[in-house]
Scaffold this motif. Structure first.
Motif, mmCIF file in Angstrom:
data_model
loop_
_atom_site.group_PDB
_atom_site.id
_atom_site.type_symbol
_atom_site.label_atom_id
_atom_site.label_comp_id
_atom_site.label_asym_id
_atom_site.label_seq_id
_atom_site.Cartn_x
_atom_site.Cartn_y
_atom_site.Cartn_z
ATOM 1 N N ARG A 28 -2.574 -2.608 18.303
ATOM 2 C CA ARG A 28 -2.279 -1.675 17.660
ATOM 3 C C ARG A 28 -3.105 -0.694 18.006
ATOM 4 O O ARG A 28 -3.078 0.852 18.925
ATOM 5 N N ASP A 29 -4.957 -0.638 17.761
ATOM 6 C CA ASP A 29 -5.576 0.212 18.289
ATOM 7 C C ASP A 29 -5.850 0.604 19.694
ATOM 8 O O ASP A 29 -5.855 1.685 20.099
ATOM 9 N N VAL A 30 -5.858 -0.193 20.782
ATOM 10 C CA VAL A 30 -5.466 0.041 21.910
ATOM 11 C C VAL A 30 -4.733 0.710 22.364
ATOM 12 O O VAL A 30 -4.738 1.815 23.089
ATOM 13 N N LEU A 31 -3.062 0.660 22.426
ATOM 14 C CA LEU A 31 -2.213 1.603 22.499
ATOM 15 C C LEU A 31 -2.261 2.499 21.636
ATOM 16 O O LEU A 31 -1.782 3.637 22.111
ATOM 17 N N VAL A 32 -2.797 2.695 20.583
ATOM 18 C CA VAL A 32 -2.875 4.149 19.755
ATOM 19 C C VAL A 32 -3.781 5.374 21.134
ATOM 20 O O VAL A 32 -4.320 6.220 21.114
ATOM 21 N N GLN A 33 -4.905 4.274 21.320
ATOM 22 C CA GLN A 33 -5.987 5.084 21.246
ATOM 23 C C GLN A 33 -4.956 5.132 23.923
ATOM 24 O O GLN A 33 -5.544 6.310 24.082
ATOM 25 N N ARG A 34 -4.219 4.552 24.321
ATOM 26 C CA ARG A 34 -3.966 5.135 25.760
ATOM 27 C C ARG A 34 -3.059 5.962 25.150
ATOM 28 O O ARG A 34 -2.478 6.804 26.539
ATOM 29 N N ALA A 35 -2.078 6.142 24.203
ATOM 30 C CA ALA A 35 -1.151 7.079 24.127
ATOM 31 C C ALA A 35 -2.049 8.500 23.791
ATOM 32 O O ALA A 35 -1.131 9.611 24.199
ATOM 33 N N TRP A 36 -3.805 8.754 23.560
ATOM 34 C CA TRP A 36 -3.935 9.614 23.051
ATOM 35 C C TRP A 36 -4.493 10.405 24.321
ATOM 36 O O TRP A 36 -4.707 11.181 25.486
ATOM 37 N N LEU A 37 -5.433 8.877 25.242
ATOM 38 C CA LEU A 37 -6.144 9.113 26.874
ATOM 39 C C LEU A 37 -4.488 9.721 27.755
ATOM 40 O O LEU A 37 -5.150 10.983 28.286
ATOM 41 N N ASP A 38 -3.439 8.899 27.858
ATOM 42 C CA ASP A 38 -1.833 9.345 29.063
ATOM 43 C C ASP A 38 -1.679 10.400 28.248
ATOM 44 O O ASP A 38 -0.041 11.310 28.374
ATOM 45 N N ASN A 39 -1.288 10.615 27.009
ATOM 46 C CA ASN A 39 -0.975 11.990 26.641
ATOM 47 C C ASN A 39 0.599 11.458 26.375
ATOM 48 O O ASN A 39 1.583 12.119 26.930
ATOM 49 N N CYS A 40 1.191 10.624 25.557
ATOM 50 C CA CYS A 40 2.132 9.597 26.201
ATOM 51 C C CYS A 40 2.741 9.171 24.158
ATOM 52 O O CYS A 40 2.007 9.760 23.511
ATOM 53 N N ALA A 41 4.138 9.127 24.463
ATOM 54 C CA ALA A 41 4.852 8.435 23.216
ATOM 55 C C ALA A 41 4.197 7.195 22.771
ATOM 56 O O ALA A 41 4.139 6.214 23.541
ATOM 57 N N ALA A 42 4.437 7.206 21.699
ATOM 58 C CA ALA A 42 3.573 5.443 20.592
ATOM 59 C C ALA A 42 4.484 5.502 19.583
ATOM 60 O O ALA A 42 5.037 6.557 18.612
ATOM 61 N N VAL A 43 4.948 4.169 19.865
ATOM 62 C CA VAL A 43 5.881 3.536 18.662
ATOM 63 C C VAL A 43 5.351 2.673 17.746
ATOM 64 O O VAL A 43 4.726 1.430 18.724
#
Length: 651
Positions: free
Chosen positions: A268-283
């Protein structure tokens, strides 16, 4: 010139090293490809972090020794994520790369990667029309907007189809998607939904139990940009999805999302970081909700995606607690009986209606935990101090002799070190013993088990049967279960664990969501006190309320996710040396030491400290811990100190 991250697990070498690119390899070397280099006189593996024209090294550069393949397996986006995750968890880039990159298989690189014929259109919004702002989320994904949502799925809903619809929405907007689920059973359901909703070759599956060649081939399909949708378990959180537009984590409270290898990242934390770094959507999605997900909503980073109460009531089964006043008045033994009369009657009615009944028990095995019959102290092995239990497989002559669950030595005799009692009693009953008890209580009924001992069932037919399952191993029943019995609640609610309430509700709701709605006769019986907040959240089917309550309580007490906590464990001497060198932030609290819980194969006594800081100081804490690990590595300290940030288990 190539900057290479070498595969050397030493904290003080956590940086790229410059190497010259020989002219004969100039056409092969690419950023992100694997190489072999000389490092301190040894030939080691490495990955090209980036290519450059200049170097700060004053001497002459060593040349690259060998390039096994020019395939760029590390994309710039994943390289940035690797560095961010290593810094967040006080680890090294080498440790994270081992989690992110599967072993190379030359045959897979030589095979052509099929590409999809065409992109799909937007998905049918009917499934998400049951949720407030559901269709708006699909539109935002199709338009490439970085929408963020915490989604609480309706009971009985087809959540794999909904997740694939999110991916299809992103794909229709020419963006990639990544979905991470806890285990292979969930992944199978997700892949089955993808087959009907996504174009062929537009998606791939990354799973740990695939052969190395198959896993690497599917990894290449993503890194080459052919498969823009990746579905997988924990390791897929680093998948090299091109033009990433969406990341999704399902059931983020499941402990399978936490990697057990350094630096111990959580999906979860890695994907939240990915969403922030790549400026993409997250669910962040699930049938229940964690305190971490509640913090994402409370902070404004994400919005709730929930259904109206009327829609929820129509979809949910009727939930009843055995500890309700009316039930205790009718059956005074309901509080202490393992299978009270209400549970027995509900199961009997469901079976009579030709519907299966789900029985959830917290523990696998036969009798996985024993205690002294006199003083109730946990029974321990006289040789290694491991817990004693009884195996589901009878021994010679049909007898079941207690044995150690660590070293497997039988305990034919027992002498309690506290009271010198010689008799044992079952402190926990597993799914195998429960199945035996139910077979006697319901003679003639079909009894099936699903768990690690007997194997996990993916599905069961819709006819009358009793299905005994451990949490996470509940099979899907054709047409839904007629009833569910949630037994031994004390084993879940009574744990000395920060997440006991949250985890109990998650396990209960994952089971209860497989039951038919109340309008079709679906009932859930939970063997617990009706006044308990977790039971109330289940009865009202309101996981958001409990998550907000948990978050508020943890904020008052200074526990995660409001704070960040690091666990530092080792021998007394090693910890003393470590803490002397540690430069903590000004607001840090040092808690401990306490004895570390023994692990199988562990030698010698170990202690553990907890270091707590405000969430805003989490980066400073991780940097300070990594700095000390680097100093100890450079000094070649012999004793290892285990550092873990944000551990799930604080006990």
């Amino acid at each position: 010139m190539a900057r290479v991250v070498v595969d050397v697990p030493l904290a003080h070498l956590d940086r790229p090293f410059d190497y010259a690119v020989p002219e004969k390899l100039a056409g092969t070397v690419q950023a992100g490809c694997r190489v072999r280099v000389r490092f301190h006189g040894r030939l080691v593996d490495g990955v090209v972090w980036e290519l450059g024209d200049t170097t700060d090294f004053p001497g002459s550069l060593q040349p690259l020794s060998h390039v096994p393949s020019g395939e760029p397996v590390l994309t710039p986006q994943v390289a940035r994520l690797v560095r961010t995750v290593a810094d967040r968890y006080a680890g090294t880039a080498t440790d994270v790369l081992r989690l992110a990159l599967p072993p190379r298989r030359g045959a897979a690189e030589k095979r052509p990667t099929p590409t999809p014929d065409a992109l799909p259109g937007p998905p049918d919004p009917a499934g998400f029309a049951r949720y407030r702002a559901g269709p708006a989320l699909l539109d935002a994904l199709a338009d490439g907007h970085p929408a963020r949502a915490v989604w609480t799925a309706l009971p009985g809903g087809d959540w794999p189809a909904r997740l694939v619809e999110l991916c299809r929405a992103a794909l229709s907007g020419r963006r990639g998607a990544l979905v991470v689920v806890p285990d292979g059973k969930d992944l199978d359901r997700l892949a089955a939904a993808a087959e009907g909703l996504l174009p062929e070759h537009s998606w791939t599956v990354l799973r740990a139990d695939d052969s190395p060649e198959k896993r690497y081939r599917r990894f290449l399909a993503a890194s080459r940009g052919a498969a823009q949708v990746v579905l997988g378990t924990r390791a897929a959180m680093f998948a090299p999805v091109r033009d990433l537009g969406l990341v999704v984590v399902w059931d983020d409270g499941d402990d399978l999302h936490a990697d057990e290898r350094a630096p111990y990242p959580h999906a979860r934390d890695v994907l939240v970081q990915r969403a922030w770094l790549d400026n993409c959507a997250a669910v962040v999605a699930g049938t229940s909700r964690t305190a971490e997900a509640a913090l994402l909503v409370q902070s404004g980073w994400a919005h709730e995606l929930v259904a109206e109460r009327a829609v929820l009531r129509a979809a949910a089964p009727r939930v009843q607690a055995l500890g309700e006043d009316a039930e205790l008045a009718r059956d005074p033994a309901a509080r202490s009986a393992r299978l009270p009369s209400l549970a027995h009657e509900v199961a009997r009615r469901a079976l009579a209606a030709d519907a299966p009944v789900l029985v959830q028990v917290p523990r696998r095995g036969y009798v996985p935990s024993l205690a002294c019959a006199r003083c109730r102290a946990p029974a321990r092995c006289a040789h290694c101090a491991g817990p004693l239990g009884i195996s589901p497989r009878p021994g010679p002559g049909g007898t079941r002799i207690p044995a150690c669950r660590w070293c497997a030595r039988p305990a034919a005799t027992f002498d309690c070190p506290h009271c010198h009692g010689t008799k044992l009693r079952a402190s926990v009953v597993g799914e195998s013993r429960t199945a035996e008890e139910l077979a006697r209580a319901f003679p003639g009924a079909t009894v099936r088990t699903s768990g690690s001992t007997s194997g996990v069932l993916a599905t069961v037919p819709g006819g009358p049967a009793l299905v005994v399952a451990t949490p996470g191993a509940e099979p899907v029943a054709e047409g839904g279960y007629g009833a569910a019995l949630l037994l031994d609640s004390w084993a879940l609610l009574g744990r000395a664990d920060l997440r006991a309430g949250e985890e109990t509700l998650r396990r209960w709701m994952n089971a209860a969501t497989l039951v038919r709605p109340a309008s079709a006769g679906g009932r859930v019986i939970v063997a617990a006190d009706a006044a308990h907040p977790v039971v109330q959240a289940l009865v009202r089917w309101d996981p958001g309320w409990l998550a907000d309550r948990e978050l508020a309580d943890r904020g008052e007490l200074g526990f995660p996710p409001v704070t960040r906590i690091a666990s530092v464990a080792g021998s007394q001497a090693a910890l003393g040396e470590f803490l002397d060198a540690l430069r903590l932030p000004a607001d840090a609290d040092l808690l401990g030491p306490v004895p570390e819980r023994p692990r199988p194969g562990q030698e010698g006594e170990r202690e553990r400290y907890l270091v707590r800081v405000p969430r805003s100081e989490g980066g400073a804490l991780a940097h300070a811990l990594a700095e000390v690990q680097g100093v100890r590595s450079a000094k070649k300290s012999q004793e290892h100190v285990r550092v873990q940030l944000d551990p799930l288990d604080l006990v």
